[in-house]
Design a protein around this motif. Structure first.
Motif, PDB file in Angstrom:
ATOM      1  N   VAL A 126       0.560  16.016  -6.654  1.00  0.00           N
ATOM      2  CA  VAL A 126       1.971  15.682  -6.817  1.00  0.00           C
ATOM      3  C   VAL A 126       2.087  14.406  -7.635  1.00  0.00           C
ATOM      4  CG1 VAL A 126       4.111  15.096  -5.615  1.00  0.00           C
ATOM      5  CG2 VAL A 126       2.536  16.759  -4.606  1.00  0.00           C
ATOM      6  N   VAL A 127       3.006  14.397  -8.581  1.00  0.00           N
ATOM      7  CA  VAL A 127       3.246  13.220  -9.417  1.00  0.00           C
ATOM      8  C   VAL A 127       4.675  12.732  -9.175  1.00  0.00           C
ATOM      9  CG1 VAL A 127       3.381  12.340 -11.777  1.00  0.00           C
ATOM     10  CG2 VAL A 127       1.616  14.011 -11.172  1.00  0.00           C
ATOM     11  N   ASP A 128       4.826  11.424  -9.042  1.00  0.00           N
ATOM     12  CA  ASP A 128       6.152  10.839  -8.832  1.00  0.00           C
ATOM     13  C   ASP A 128       6.198   9.489  -9.537  1.00  0.00           C
ATOM     14  OD1 ASP A 128       8.726  10.523  -7.976  1.00  0.00           O
ATOM     15  OD2 ASP A 128       8.296  10.622  -5.831  1.00  0.00           O
ATOM     16  N   SER A 129       7.386   8.911  -9.606  1.00  0.00           N
ATOM     17  CA  SER A 129       7.544   7.575 -10.207  1.00  0.00           C
ATOM     18  C   SER A 129       8.608   6.824  -9.431  1.00  0.00           C
ATOM     19  CB  SER A 129       7.934   7.682 -11.685  1.00  0.00           C
ATOM     20  OG  SER A 129       9.207   8.298 -11.812  1.00  0.00           O
ATOM     21  N   ALA A 130       8.619   5.499  -9.602  1.00  0.00           N
ATOM     22  CA  ALA A 130       9.573   4.676  -8.858  1.00  0.00           C
ATOM     23  C   ALA A 130       9.856   3.393  -9.609  1.00  0.00           C
ATOM     24  CB  ALA A 130       9.034   4.356  -7.469  1.00  0.00           C
ATOM     25  N   ASP A 131      11.084   2.876  -9.437  1.00  0.00           N
ATOM     26  CA  ASP A 131      11.437   1.565  -9.981  1.00  0.00           C
ATOM     27  C   ASP A 131      10.827   0.452  -9.138  1.00  0.00           C
ATOM     28  OD1 ASP A 131      13.289   2.343 -12.184  1.00  0.00           O
ATOM     29  OD2 ASP A 131      14.364   3.252 -10.510  1.00  0.00           O
ATOM     30  N   LEU A 132      10.791   0.666  -7.824  1.00  0.00           N
ATOM     31  CA  LEU A 132      10.137  -0.269  -6.916  1.00  0.00           C
ATOM     32  C   LEU A 132       9.359   0.509  -5.869  1.00  0.00           C
ATOM     33  CD1 LEU A 132      13.330  -1.690  -7.289  1.00  0.00           C
ATOM     34  CD2 LEU A 132      11.938  -3.551  -6.410  1.00  0.00           C
ATOM     35  N   VAL A 133       8.252  -0.079  -5.416  1.00  0.00           N
ATOM     36  CA  VAL A 133       7.418   0.535  -4.385  1.00  0.00           C
ATOM     37  C   VAL A 133       7.257  -0.450  -3.236  1.00  0.00           C
ATOM     38  CG1 VAL A 133       5.116   1.405  -3.812  1.00  0.00           C
ATOM     39  CG2 VAL A 133       6.166   2.010  -6.007  1.00  0.00           C
ATOM     40  N   LEU A 134       7.404   0.067  -2.019  1.00  0.00           N
ATOM     41  CA  LEU A 134       7.155  -0.721  -0.811  1.00  0.00           C
ATOM     42  C   LEU A 134       5.953  -0.111  -0.104  1.00  0.00           C
ATOM     43  CD1 LEU A 134       8.074  -3.001   1.123  1.00  0.00           C
ATOM     44  CD2 LEU A 134       9.455  -1.276   2.319  1.00  0.00           C
ATOM     45  N   SER A 135       4.851  -0.847  -0.082  1.00  0.00           N
ATOM     46  CA  SER A 135       3.640  -0.375   0.585  1.00  0.00           C
ATOM     47  C   SER A 135       3.700  -0.769   2.056  1.00  0.00           C
ATOM     48  CB  SER A 135       2.398  -0.989  -0.072  1.00  0.00           C
ATOM     49  OG  SER A 135       1.231  -0.602   0.622  1.00  0.00           O
ATOM     50  N   SER A 136       3.789   0.241   2.918  1.00  0.00           N
ATOM     51  CA  SER A 136       3.932   0.009   4.357  1.00  0.00           C
ATOM     52  C   SER A 136       2.854   0.754   5.130  1.00  0.00           C
ATOM     53  CB  SER A 136       5.328   0.463   4.820  1.00  0.00           C
ATOM     54  OG  SER A 136       6.337  -0.281   4.189  1.00  0.00           O
ATOM     55  N   THR A 137       1.627   0.652   4.635  1.00  0.00           N
ATOM     56  CA  THR A 137       0.520   1.384   5.263  1.00  0.00           C
ATOM     57  C   THR A 137      -0.088   0.621   6.430  1.00  0.00           C
ATOM     58  OG1 THR A 137      -1.016   0.453   3.632  1.00  0.00           O
ATOM     59  CG2 THR A 137      -0.062   2.606   3.146  1.00  0.00           C
ATOM     60  N   GLY A 138       0.261  -0.646   6.591  1.00  0.00           N
ATOM     61  CA  GLY A 138      -0.248  -1.422   7.715  1.00  0.00           C
ATOM     62  C   GLY A 138      -1.645  -1.943   7.485  1.00  0.00           C
ATOM     63  N   SER A 139      -2.050  -2.862   8.345  1.00  0.00           N
ATOM     64  CA  SER A 139      -3.358  -3.501   8.194  1.00  0.00           C
ATOM     65  C   SER A 139      -4.443  -2.814   9.009  1.00  0.00           C
ATOM     66  CB  SER A 139      -3.262  -4.976   8.623  1.00  0.00           C
ATOM     67  OG  SER A 139      -2.722  -5.082   9.927  1.00  0.00           O
ATOM     68  N   LEU A 140      -4.058  -1.929   9.935  1.00  0.00           N
ATOM     69  CA  LEU A 140      -5.038  -1.259  10.801  1.00  0.00           C
ATOM     70  C   LEU A 140      -4.866   0.254  10.673  1.00  0.00           C
ATOM     71  CD1 LEU A 140      -4.733  -3.528  13.973  1.00  0.00           C
ATOM     72  CD2 LEU A 140      -6.421  -3.689  12.128  1.00  0.00           C
ATOM     73  N   SER A 141      -4.972   0.742   9.456  1.00  0.00           N
ATOM     74  CA  SER A 141      -4.758   2.171   9.215  1.00  0.00           C
ATOM     75  C   SER A 141      -6.021   2.896   8.760  1.00  0.00           C
ATOM     76  CB  SER A 141      -3.657   2.363   8.166  1.00  0.00           C
ATOM     77  OG  SER A 141      -4.012   1.726   6.943  1.00  0.00           O
ATOM     78  N   ARG A 142      -7.058   2.147   8.398  1.00  0.00           N
ATOM     79  CA  ARG A 142      -8.293   2.798   7.924  1.00  0.00           C
ATOM     80  C   ARG A 142      -9.439   2.398   8.839  1.00  0.00           C
ATOM     81  NH1 ARG A 142      -9.958   1.171   2.720  1.00  0.00           N
ATOM     82  NH2 ARG A 142      -8.535  -0.603   2.743  1.00  0.00           N
ATOM     83  N   TRP A 143      -9.791   3.285   9.748  1.00  0.00           N
ATOM     84  CA  TRP A 143     -10.849   2.980  10.707  1.00  0.00           C
ATOM     85  C   TRP A 143     -12.213   3.129  10.039  1.00  0.00           C
ATOM     86  CZ3 TRP A 143     -14.088   7.115  11.725  1.00  0.00           C
ATOM     87  CH2 TRP A 143     -13.588   8.385  11.435  1.00  0.00           C
ATOM     88  N   ARG A 144     -13.225   2.529  10.672  1.00  0.00           N
ATOM     89  CA  ARG A 144     -14.570   2.595  10.091  1.00  0.00           C
ATOM     90  C   ARG A 144     -15.617   2.746  11.197  1.00  0.00           C
ATOM     91  NH1 ARG A 144     -15.064  -3.730   8.115  1.00  0.00           N
ATOM     92  NH2 ARG A 144     -15.173  -4.666  10.192  1.00  0.00           N
TER      93      ARG A 144
END
Length: 581
Positions: A126-144
């Motif tokens: 999927v391809v999309d575009s934006a004038d502004l982006v808000l990254s709200s993925t959080g700091s504890l979203s990628r476990w290891r």
């Protein structure tokens, strides 16, 4: 205008409410890689999952929930709370689930972010575009996974699990601990009864998992390489009134009914909790009386609860200050450690074997299940390419540590903003209050960009440098700078504190209240560039008309609807009734 938000947890949900509420003529899309909303409260399903601050402090300021079942509410209730908000405000029309961001590139010519996503349902790109982006993925979203030899060789019946991805043939997840498995066989509760389970770690997740499994399993062994403080209850006055033991409290139907039927009583109850939570910032400062008092109180409490096995207290009670690493009250954890079916092992793990775990002293332990509660990638480097001006990678920009401006944006990445990014978390106080203010800040940026026909908004490098200088000056006076392994420092014992706001929660709320527009640089839409190659800064004034005047519609005396009356002003409300001739 077109805005894209990445993530449908607390931050994305707040953005889905506030952006349409305050911004007209905007196209909003919120992408989330999971199959449901809720962020960390959707993905985490381990037994014992619960809020580790009072639940009445873990809710939106404008959406109080008087029906929390307990002081530290279980995880599924928090997810249900978020789902109810999405339903109430009809937010699903903005949210696209199972859409995972795989790359983002800023197009300087167009002044837009070009996004690539994977539809995890269909496999389509999927391809999309934006004038502004808000990254709200959080700091504890990628476990290891932990870096342990032989990790993939374990062949126990229940398998190798991670706290952040609880998928076991034995069932028993936090969403419904007693439910039957999809194959219709025995429910998870019974399947765990005679099992031997290893839990690796002593962080916030492990502290909740161990007591939950202790009640259900034949044997639990907690492998701990470090030390941690277990806190006395947070916002404890109200809790201790209801439960003198101070671990947790399940609200009675009568208590919840009073919360519902007496809004002022509930508001006062809620505010008392928040005030107490916001009154312990001193404990984060080195040698502060509040810090010294916390060390004494926590040590005495831990030693008392570990009286049956005092050697555990000798091992687990830290020599570093309280709050150096994330603090949790951990209801039931210490009590579980002294139970006969729980062992505490602080000998380092040498390797994982087919049957279990071998420690560095040569001892072998056999297990049916191994649970790794070993944390997350907290480098803040995205797992996909994010390319700003001149194709600068955000990962390289965040090396050796993240660089931000007031936690919400960074230079060389125009029109990209963060919630819960670097320097956003707090050691005390309400995290959700900060998220709300970060979203409010972003909305103000959106309104300015829209109002003044701005092509791109980018924080100045010198503003980022100045915030960096402030961080370097602030943290040495705090306990966070002391030697302890913490995700606040990207999992290191020493080094830069990259996860925390440099101050209290209330300090962050004040600092984010009003944008300093002079700290940004702007480009204007190319179509507004004049013959001399520049844009008149007042192009946005238009032709002297407002929309309501030109159209003859809308409110043309709106300034009377929200009058700021000075104190002492007597307002007389008159209702005029027109009589027919």
């Amino acid at each position: 205008m077109k805005i894209v938000v990445i993530g449908a947890g607390f931050s994305g949900i707040i953005a889905a409410i506030r952006i349409p509420q305050r911004v007209k003529n905007v196209e909003l899309t919120i992408y989330d890689k999971e199959s449901g909303i809720g962020g960390t409260w959707f993905t985490n399903k381990y037994p014992g999952l619960a809020c580790d601050i009072p639940a009445h402090c873990y809710q939106l300021t404008f959406e109080p929930n008087p029906n929390w079942s307990a002081f530290y509410a279980p995880g599924p209730e928090i997810l249900q709370y978020l789902q109810s908000i999405v339903q109430k405000y009809k937010l699903l029309k903005y949210i696209k689930l199972r859409h995972e961001l795989t790359g983002a590139r800023y197009n300087s010519q167009l002044g837009k972010w070009e996004l690539e996503l994977l539809n995890r349902g269909t496999g389509e790109r999927v391809v999309d575009s934006a004038d502004l982006v808000l990254s709200s993925t959080g700091s504890l979203s990628r476990w290891r996974w932990p870096d342990i030899e032989g990790l993939g060789t374990f062949r126990g019946e229940g398998g190798l699990l991670h706290s952040a991805e609880w998928e076991s043939d034995l069932g028993l997840d936090a969403q419904d601990p007693n439910a039957k498995n999809p194959n219709g066989k025995e429910g998870g509760e019974g399947k765990w009864k005679d099992k031997k389970v290893a839990v690796i770690g002593v962080g916030s997740s492990a502290i909740q998992i161990v007591p939950a499994l202790q009640k259900r399993c034949g044997k639990v062994v907690n492998f701990v390489r470090g030390q941690t403080w277990i806190a006395t209850p947070m916002a404890s006055a109200q809790l201790l009134q209801r439960n003198p033991n101070g671990d947790n409290h399940t609200f009675t139907e009568e208590e919840k009914a009073r919360f519902v039927n007496d809004p002022e009583y509930y508001r006062a109850f809620r505010k008392e909790l928040e005030v107490e939570l916001n009154s312990v910032h001193g404990a984060t400062q080195k040698d502060h009386p509040m810090q010294l008092g916390a060390v004494k109180a926590f040590r005495e409490m831990m030693q008392k609860k570990l009286e049956k096995k005092p050697w555990i207290a000798d091992s687990i009670i830290p020599d570093f200050p309280v709050a150096c690493r994330r603090l949790t009250p951990g209801p039931g954890y210490l009590e579980a450690l002294v139970e006969p079916n729980v062992d505490f092992v602080n000998t380092p793990i040498k390797r994982i074997t087919e049957k279990g775990i071998e420690t560095s002293d040569g001892k072998e332990y056999e297990f049916d299940v191994i649970v790794c509660a070993t944390g997350f990638d907290t480098s803040f480097k995205p797992p996909y390419p994010v390319l700003g001006r001149s194709s600068l990678s955000l990962s390289s920009h965040f090396t050796p540590h993240p660089r931000t401006y007031l936690s919400i944006t960074t230079d060389s990445f125009p029109s990209l903003f963060f919630t819960l990014g670097p320097s956003s978390a707090v050691g005390s106080g309400s995290l959700l209050c900060i998220i709300e203010r970060q979203v409010d800040y972003f909305v103000k940026v959106v309104l300015k960009v829209q109002r003044e026909r701005i092509k791109s908004v980018e924080v100045r490098k010198e503003a980022v440098d100045d915030f960096e200088e402030y961080l370097e000056a602030y943290f040495p006076q705090t306990v966070y700078s002391q030697k302890c392994r913490s995700w606040y420092k990207m999992g290191q014992e020493e080094g830069r504190v990259s996860a925390l706001w440099p101050g209290s929660c209330l300090h962050a709320v004040r600092a984010l209240a009003e944008p300093r527009w002079e700290d940004y640089q702007y480009e204007y839409l190319d179509e507004d560039v004049g013959k001399d190659g520049r844009v008149n800064r007042f192009k946005w004034l238009g032709d002297g008309w407002t929309v309501n005047e030109r159209s003859g519609e809308g409110d043309r005396a709106w300034y009377l609807e929200d009058v700021d009356y000075p104190p002492g002003t007597f307002v007389l409300s008159l209702t005029l009734k027109l009589q027919p001739d």
